[in-house]
Design a protein around this motif. Structure first.
Motif, PDB file in Angstrom:
ATOM      1  N   VAL A   1      -6.086  12.527   0.815  1.00  0.00           N
ATOM      2  CA  VAL A   1      -6.041  11.180   0.263  1.00  0.00           C
ATOM      3  C   VAL A   1      -4.965  10.400   1.009  1.00  0.00           C
ATOM      4  N   GLY A   2      -5.334   9.229   1.521  1.00  0.00           N
ATOM      5  CA  GLY A   2      -4.373   8.357   2.205  1.00  0.00           C
ATOM      6  C   GLY A   2      -3.946   8.867   3.569  1.00  0.00           C
ATOM      7  N   PRO A   3      -4.867   9.059   4.517  1.00  0.00           N
ATOM      8  CA  PRO A   3      -4.484   9.584   5.834  1.00  0.00           C
ATOM      9  C   PRO A   3      -3.694   8.594   6.685  1.00  0.00           C
ATOM     10  N   GLY A   4      -3.783   7.276   6.378  1.00  0.00           N
ATOM     11  CA  GLY A   4      -3.046   6.291   7.186  1.00  0.00           C
ATOM     12  C   GLY A   4      -3.434   6.413   8.646  1.00  0.00           C
ATOM     13  N   PRO A   5      -2.466   6.415   9.558  1.00  0.00           N
ATOM     14  CA  PRO A   5      -2.803   6.530  10.988  1.00  0.00           C
ATOM     15  C   PRO A   5      -3.221   7.949  11.385  1.00  0.00           C
TER      16      PRO A   5
ATOM     17  N   ALA B   1      -2.184  15.464   0.108  1.00  0.00           N
ATOM     18  CA  ALA B   1      -1.965  14.021   0.116  1.00  0.00           C
ATOM     19  C   ALA B   1      -0.495  13.656   0.220  1.00  0.00           C
ATOM     20  N   ASN B   2      -0.253  12.587   0.940  1.00  0.00           N
ATOM     21  CA  ASN B   2       1.045  11.931   0.986  1.00  0.00           C
ATOM     22  C   ASN B   2       0.773  10.504   0.549  1.00  0.00           C
ATOM     23  N   LEU B   3       0.984  10.249  -0.745  1.00  0.00           N
ATOM     24  CA  LEU B   3       0.538   8.998  -1.361  1.00  0.00           C
ATOM     25  C   LEU B   3       1.695   8.219  -1.936  1.00  0.00           C
TER      26      LEU B   3
ATOM     27  N   VAL C   1     -10.014   9.933   2.393  1.00  0.00           N
ATOM     28  CA  VAL C   1     -10.286   8.603   1.842  1.00  0.00           C
ATOM     29  C   VAL C   1      -9.068   7.721   2.063  1.00  0.00           C
ATOM     30  N   GLU C   2      -9.306   6.573   2.694  1.00  0.00           N
ATOM     31  CA  GLU C   2      -8.212   5.645   3.044  1.00  0.00           C
ATOM     32  C   GLU C   2      -8.614   4.237   2.624  1.00  0.00           C
ATOM     33  N   ARG C   3      -7.660   3.566   1.998  1.00  0.00           N
ATOM     34  CA  ARG C   3      -7.908   2.235   1.461  1.00  0.00           C
ATOM     35  C   ARG C   3      -7.712   1.139   2.499  1.00  0.00           C
ATOM     36  N   ASP C   4      -6.855   1.404   3.475  1.00  0.00           N
ATOM     37  CA  ASP C   4      -6.479   0.370   4.444  1.00  0.00           C
ATOM     38  C   ASP C   4      -7.411   0.429   5.648  1.00  0.00           C
TER      39      ASP C   4
ATOM     40  N   GLY D   1     -12.047   3.479   1.112  1.00  0.00           N
ATOM     41  CA  GLY D   1     -12.121   3.190  -0.319  1.00  0.00           C
ATOM     42  C   GLY D   1     -10.859   3.560  -1.048  1.00  0.00           C
ATOM     43  N   ASP D   2     -10.931   3.358  -2.362  1.00  0.00           N
ATOM     44  CA  ASP D   2      -9.790   3.616  -3.241  1.00  0.00           C
ATOM     45  C   ASP D   2      -9.972   5.007  -3.857  1.00  0.00           C
ATOM     46  N   ALA D   3      -8.982   5.866  -3.652  1.00  0.00           N
ATOM     47  CA  ALA D   3      -9.083   7.241  -4.148  1.00  0.00           C
ATOM     48  C   ALA D   3      -9.212   7.298  -5.667  1.00  0.00           C
ATOM     49  N   LEU D   4      -8.788   6.220  -6.341  1.00  0.00           N
ATOM     50  CA  LEU D   4      -8.878   6.222  -7.800  1.00  0.00           C
ATOM     51  C   LEU D   4     -10.306   5.939  -8.265  1.00  0.00           C
TER      52      LEU D   4
ATOM     53  N   LEU E   1       0.832  -1.215   0.000  1.00  0.00           N
ATOM     54  CA  LEU E   1       0.000   0.000   0.000  1.00  0.00           C
ATOM     55  C   LEU E   1       0.865   1.263   0.000  1.00  0.00           C
ATOM     56  N   GLY E   2       2.172   1.079  -0.151  1.00  0.00           N
ATOM     57  CA  GLY E   2       3.068   2.241  -0.222  1.00  0.00           C
ATOM     58  C   GLY E   2       3.076   3.033   1.071  1.00  0.00           C
ATOM     59  N   GLN E   3       3.037   2.326   2.201  1.00  0.00           N
ATOM     60  CA  GLN E   3       2.908   3.049   3.475  1.00  0.00           C
ATOM     61  C   GLN E   3       4.258   3.429   4.073  1.00  0.00           C
ATOM     62  N   ASN E   4       4.499   4.720   4.175  1.00  0.00           N
ATOM     63  CA  ASN E   4       5.631   5.287   4.923  1.00  0.00           C
ATOM     64  C   ASN E   4       5.008   6.417   5.725  1.00  0.00           C
ATOM     65  N   PHE E   5       5.012   6.261   7.045  1.00  0.00           N
ATOM     66  CA  PHE E   5       4.268   7.209   7.870  1.00  0.00           C
ATOM     67  C   PHE E   5       5.151   8.346   8.369  1.00  0.00           C
ATOM     68  N   LEU E   6       4.544   9.519   8.537  1.00  0.00           N
ATOM     69  CA  LEU E   6       5.218  10.678   9.120  1.00  0.00           C
ATOM     70  C   LEU E   6       4.705  10.843  10.543  1.00  0.00           C
ATOM     71  N   LEU E   7       5.632  11.019  11.480  1.00  0.00           N
ATOM     72  CA  LEU E   7       5.225  11.061  12.888  1.00  0.00           C
ATOM     73  C   LEU E   7       5.579  12.379  13.578  1.00  0.00           C
TER      74      LEU E   7
HETATM   75  C1  LIG Z   1       2.741   7.217   2.354  1.00  0.00           C
HETATM   76  S1  LIG Z   1       1.382   6.695   3.365  1.00  0.00           S
HETATM   77  C2  LIG Z   1       1.026   8.224   4.183  1.00  0.00           C
HETATM   78  C3  LIG Z   1       0.180   8.112   5.408  1.00  0.00           C
HETATM   79  C4  LIG Z   1      -0.052   9.424   6.181  1.00  0.00           C
HETATM   80  N1  LIG Z   1      -0.788  10.379   5.364  1.00  0.00           N
HETATM   81  C5  LIG Z   1       1.255  10.040   6.628  1.00  0.00           C
HETATM   82  O1  LIG Z   1       1.638  11.077   6.033  1.00  0.00           O
HETATM   83  O2  LIG Z   1       1.882   9.501   7.519  1.00  0.00           O
HETATM   84  C6  LIG Z   1       0.139   6.537   2.103  1.00  0.00           C
HETATM   85  C7  LIG Z   1      -1.259   6.200   2.558  1.00  0.00           C
HETATM   86  O3  LIG Z   1      -2.111   6.136   1.409  1.00  0.00           O
HETATM   87  C8  LIG Z   1      -2.958   5.000   1.493  1.00  0.00           C
HETATM   88  N2  LIG Z   1      -3.320   4.638   0.105  1.00  0.00           N
HETATM   89  C9  LIG Z   1      -2.538   4.023  -0.815  1.00  0.00           C
HETATM   90  N3  LIG Z   1      -3.195   3.904  -1.979  1.00  0.00           N
HETATM   91  C10 LIG Z   1      -4.419   4.446  -1.788  1.00  0.00           C
HETATM   92  C11 LIG Z   1      -5.564   4.611  -2.623  1.00  0.00           C
HETATM   93  N4  LIG Z   1      -5.566   4.181  -3.883  1.00  0.00           N
HETATM   94  N5  LIG Z   1      -6.660   5.210  -2.103  1.00  0.00           N
HETATM   95  C12 LIG Z   1      -6.664   5.649  -0.819  1.00  0.00           C
HETATM   96  N6  LIG Z   1      -5.617   5.508   0.021  1.00  0.00           N
HETATM   97  C13 LIG Z   1      -4.519   4.912  -0.457  1.00  0.00           C
HETATM   98  C14 LIG Z   1      -2.116   3.964   2.216  1.00  0.00           C
HETATM   99  O4  LIG Z   1      -2.914   2.969   2.815  1.00  0.00           O
HETATM  100  C15 LIG Z   1      -1.397   4.848   3.232  1.00  0.00           C
HETATM  101  O5  LIG Z   1      -2.154   4.977   4.415  1.00  0.00           O
END
Ligand SMILES: C[S@@+](CC[C@H](N)C(=O)[O-])C[C@H]1O[C@@H](n2cnc3c(N)ncnc32)[C@H](O)[C@@H]1O
Length: 275
Positions: free
Chosen positions: A54-58, A120-122, A75-78, A101-104, A25-31
């Motif tokens: 888009v992609g808020p993660g935690p 977004a951080n995607l 919108v978050e897929r995970d 859901g899927d942002a796409l 899911l390309g997850q790299n989180f910022l803390l």
């Molecule tokens: C790089 S992480 C960033 C998380 C958080 N925003 C941060 O900055 O720490 C990318 C996030 O996008 C979500 N993600 C990846 N593809 C996605 C999609 N197609 N639609 C929605 N969310 C998606 C992942 O699950 C993950 O939580």
């Protein structure tokens, strides 16, 4: 009821909800809260503004957006992230609405509402697809007010690249045709958990007011053909594109030039002639 200031540290939230980063899911989180506040500020003063994240993660960046006073649709897929985000919804007094859901796939304009700032951080492959979609919007000015997007640095440099450079290509022409585009912030790889292999940067794009008359699909086809063979002269790379060589000659653009020498305005003029 607890507020945003009472939230536990992100590390604790990630551990409590078992949010180990998923590579697929390309997850790299910022803390780092201060860094996250700086990223949120790239979008401008967000007090009472609407943001589509888009992609808020935690929820690290989401927290910063809420601290800045925004109302956020995310919108978050995970689905593993949803309980942590639900805590943020409560702590923000319902200023956060999360869509699983899927942002796409989602109808983002009706979910986020006209005038929303997009942040977004995607994963970069999803980010570039969405960026192109947001820039190729048929309606202009578009439904969104600004874009503040994290990319790997090399992609950010391609978005803001100037003619005559190796990074200049389709993405630069499309982005700079329709928006004022700048790199607002460089982010070191060590800021992410886990750290990615490459550096990142936040790109800020604000739509330009502009006359119509250019079909984005024509500009896309033109830049695709020209930069698809970037070492070749336009005479060669555009020869199978109907009307393109005639348009060059009408506009006084020499067909012996290579694509990286054309300004954004010259590409747009050719696309206008073809539209
Ligand atoms: C790089 S992480 C960033 C998380 C958080 N925003 C941060 O900055 O720490 C990318 C996030 O996008 C979500 N993600 C990846 N593809 C996605 C999609 N197609 N639609 C929605 N969310 C998606 C992942 O699950 C993950 O939580």
């Amino acid at each position: 009821m607890s507020g945003l200031a009472d939230l536990p540290p992100l590390r604790e939230v990630i551990a409590r909800h078992g949010l180990s980063a998923s590579k697929s899911l390309g997850q790299n989180f910022l803390l780092d809260g201060q860094l996250l506040d700086r990223i949120a500020r790239v979008a401008g003063n967000l007090e009472a503004q609407r943001v589509y994240e888009v992609g808020p993660g935690p929820g690290g960046l989401t927290r910063a957006l809420l601290r800045a006073g925004a109302t956020v649709t995310a919108v978050e897929r995970d689905r593993r992230c949803l309980p942590a985000l639900a805590e943020l919804t409560e702590a923000s007094g319902n200023r956060l609405r999360v869509i699983e859901g899927d942002a796409l796939e989602i109808d983002e304009q009706s979910e986020a509402g006209d005038g929303a700032h997009i942040v977004a951080n995607l994963p970069y492959n999803v980010g570039t697809v969405l960026l192109v979609r947001w820039l190729e919007s048929e309606a202009w000015p578009p439904w969104w007010a600004s874009l503040s997007l994290m990319f790997q640095k090399e992609v950010a440099e391609r978005i803001v690249a100037k003619p005559g450079t190796d990074a200049y290509g389709r993405l630069a022409v499309l982005a700079q045709w329709r928006a004022e585009a700048s790199i607002a912030l460089n982010v070191h790889r060590s800021a992410f958990v886990p750290p990615p292999k490459v550096m990142s940067a936040v790109v800020h794009l604000v739509p330009k007011a502009m006359p119509g008359g250019v079909d984005p699909a024509k500009l896309s086809a033109l830049t695709g053909a020209a930069f698809g063979q970037r070492r070749k002269m336009l005479r060669q790379s555009l020869k199978s594109m109907a009307g393109a060589l005639d348009a060059l000659s009408t506009l006084g653009i020499a067909a012996e030039r290579r694509p990286e020498t054309l300004s954004v305005e010259e590409f747009v003029a050719v696309a206008r002639a073809l539209s």
